[in-house]
Design a protein around this motif. Sequence first.
Motif, PDB file in Angstrom:
ATOM      1  N   PRO A   1       4.726  42.189 122.845  1.00 52.50           N
ATOM      2  CA  PRO A   1       4.489  43.591 122.985  1.00 52.50           C
ATOM      3  C   PRO A   1       4.726  44.320 121.465  1.00 52.50           C
ATOM      4  N   SER A   2       6.020  43.795 120.951  1.00 50.80           N
ATOM      5  CA  SER A   2       6.774  44.267 119.915  1.00 50.80           C
ATOM      6  C   SER A   2       6.462  43.630 118.650  1.00 50.80           C
ATOM      7  N   ARG A   3       5.669  42.742 118.630  1.00 54.26           N
ATOM      8  CA  ARG A   3       5.514  41.716 117.275  1.00 54.26           C
ATOM      9  C   ARG A   3       4.148  41.631 116.963  1.00 54.26           C
ATOM     10  N   PHE A   4       3.999  41.264 115.764  1.00 56.05           N
ATOM     11  CA  PHE A   4       2.596  40.592 115.316  1.00 56.05           C
ATOM     12  C   PHE A   4       2.705  39.321 115.428  1.00 56.05           C
ATOM     13  N   LEU A   5       1.319  38.607 115.643  1.00 54.33           N
ATOM     14  CA  LEU A   5       1.268  37.372 115.682  1.00 54.33           C
ATOM     15  C   LEU A   5      -0.009  36.712 114.699  1.00 54.33           C
ATOM     16  N   THR A   6       0.421  35.675 114.054  1.00 53.29           N
ATOM     17  CA  THR A   6      -0.776  35.119 113.240  1.00 53.29           C
ATOM     18  C   THR A   6      -0.790  33.429 113.510  1.00 53.29           C
ATOM     19  N   HIS A   7      -1.879  32.894 114.120  1.00 52.75           N
ATOM     20  CA  HIS A   7      -1.850  31.630 114.500  1.00 52.75           C
ATOM     21  C   HIS A   7      -3.323  31.058 114.009  1.00 52.75           C
ATOM     22  N   LEU A   8      -3.155  29.741 113.618  1.00 48.89           N
ATOM     23  CA  LEU A   8      -4.350  29.005 113.269  1.00 48.89           C
ATOM     24  C   LEU A   8      -4.796  28.491 114.616  1.00 48.89           C
ATOM     25  N   ALA A   9      -6.394  28.735 115.039  1.00 46.96           N
ATOM     26  CA  ALA A   9      -6.965  28.214 116.269  1.00 46.96           C
ATOM     27  C   ALA A   9      -7.795  27.184 115.634  1.00 46.96           C
ATOM     28  N   MET A  10      -7.775  25.943 116.486  1.00 48.71           N
ATOM     29  CA  MET A  10      -8.442  24.765 115.934  1.00 48.71           C
ATOM     30  C   MET A  10      -8.983  24.076 117.262  1.00 48.71           C
ATOM     31  N   LEU A  11     -10.423  23.688 116.956  1.00 53.71           N
ATOM     32  CA  LEU A  11     -11.035  23.035 118.232  1.00 53.71           C
ATOM     33  C   LEU A  11     -12.074  22.414 117.750  1.00 53.71           C
ATOM     34  N   ASP A  12     -12.905  21.526 118.477  1.00 52.61           N
ATOM     35  CA  ASP A  12     -13.973  20.804 118.370  1.00 52.61           C
ATOM     36  C   ASP A  12     -15.162  21.483 119.294  1.00 52.61           C
ATOM     37  N   VAL A  13     -16.256  22.100 118.779  1.00 56.98           N
ATOM     38  CA  VAL A  13     -17.339  22.425 119.502  1.00 56.98           C
ATOM     39  C   VAL A  13     -17.848  21.341 120.172  1.00 56.98           C
ATOM     40  N   ASP A  14     -18.787  21.723 121.508  1.00 57.06           N
ATOM     41  CA  ASP A  14     -19.470  20.667 122.129  1.00 57.06           C
ATOM     42  C   ASP A  14     -20.806  20.062 121.600  1.00 57.06           C
ATOM     43  N   ASP A  15     -21.407  19.287 122.096  1.00 60.31           N
ATOM     44  CA  ASP A  15     -22.764  18.856 121.675  1.00 60.31           C
ATOM     45  C   ASP A  15     -23.752  20.065 121.323  1.00 60.31           C
ATOM     46  N   GLU A  16     -23.779  21.131 122.095  1.00 62.22           N
ATOM     47  CA  GLU A  16     -24.557  22.164 122.003  1.00 62.22           C
ATOM     48  C   GLU A  16     -24.029  23.268 120.944  1.00 62.22           C
ATOM     49  N   GLY A  17     -22.722  23.073 120.278  1.00 62.16           N
ATOM     50  CA  GLY A  17     -22.391  23.993 119.509  1.00 62.16           C
ATOM     51  C   GLY A  17     -21.337  24.892 119.951  1.00 62.16           C
ATOM     52  N   ASN A  18     -21.101  24.861 121.421  1.00 61.52           N
ATOM     53  CA  ASN A  18     -20.303  25.951 122.062  1.00 61.52           C
ATOM     54  C   ASN A  18     -18.777  25.712 121.910  1.00 61.52           C
ATOM     55  N   SER A  19     -18.053  26.808 121.411  1.00 59.45           N
ATOM     56  CA  SER A  19     -16.550  26.619 121.319  1.00 59.45           C
ATOM     57  C   SER A  19     -15.760  27.152 122.425  1.00 59.45           C
ATOM     58  N   ALA A  20     -16.269  28.070 123.379  1.00 60.87           N
ATOM     59  CA  ALA A  20     -15.525  28.733 124.578  1.00 60.87           C
ATOM     60  C   ALA A  20     -16.380  29.231 125.362  1.00 60.87           C
ATOM     61  N   THR A  21     -15.828  29.239 126.822  1.00 60.58           N
ATOM     62  CA  THR A  21     -16.203  29.996 127.644  1.00 60.58           C
ATOM     63  C   THR A  21     -15.250  31.189 128.042  1.00 60.58           C
ATOM     64  N   TRP A  22     -15.765  32.564 127.946  1.00 61.65           N
ATOM     65  CA  TRP A  22     -14.925  33.593 127.990  1.00 61.65           C
ATOM     66  C   TRP A  22     -14.974  34.316 129.360  1.00 61.65           C
ATOM     67  N   GLY A  23     -13.789  34.684 129.964  1.00 60.68           N
ATOM     68  CA  GLY A  23     -13.927  35.360 131.284  1.00 60.68           C
ATOM     69  C   GLY A  23     -13.282  36.725 131.344  1.00 60.68           C
ATOM     70  N   ASP A  24     -12.479  37.189 132.295  1.00 63.67           N
ATOM     71  CA  ASP A  24     -12.037  38.286 132.401  1.00 63.67           C
ATOM     72  C   ASP A  24     -10.894  38.734 131.445  1.00 63.67           C
TER      73      ASP A  24
END
Length: 137
Positions: A99-122
């Motif tokens: 709540p009171s701090r900035f954050l920087t992170h590296l996000a690393m992943l392998d996409v699937d065979d169709e090139g999808n990286s994520a499924t987003w929800g609520d």
Amino acid sequence: MQITRNSTETAAGPCEWFTGAVYVDTVATPSHASRLSASSVHFTPGARTAWHSHPNGQTIYVVEGVGLAQPRGGPIEVIRPGDRVFFEPGEDHWHGAAPSRFLTHLAMLDVDDEGNSATWGDQVTDEEYRAAPPLDT
């Protein structure tokens, strides 16, 4: 060896995927034989992802600031520079700045065979977000 000169501008994180101000710099994009997708993600205080999962999992590496990460049904964990968090394939989760701090992170992943990286929800609700432990624990 191949050098790709940085020509991609910082992008604002889409409001469908984030709460608050989030900025994304591309580090690596899938190409040819590589499935690697990597981004440097900058969260302003209180900003966070929506609930989401990755078909092949995701590793985040905290570069600076203080953040929070939670798998669905699990505890919210405080994360700090040098921490690595791995989310299992298909594991529903969220992460973002404290709540009171900035954050920087590296996000690393392998996409699937169709090139999808994520499924987003609520979106993570304010009530869910406020359940985080104090930062000094």
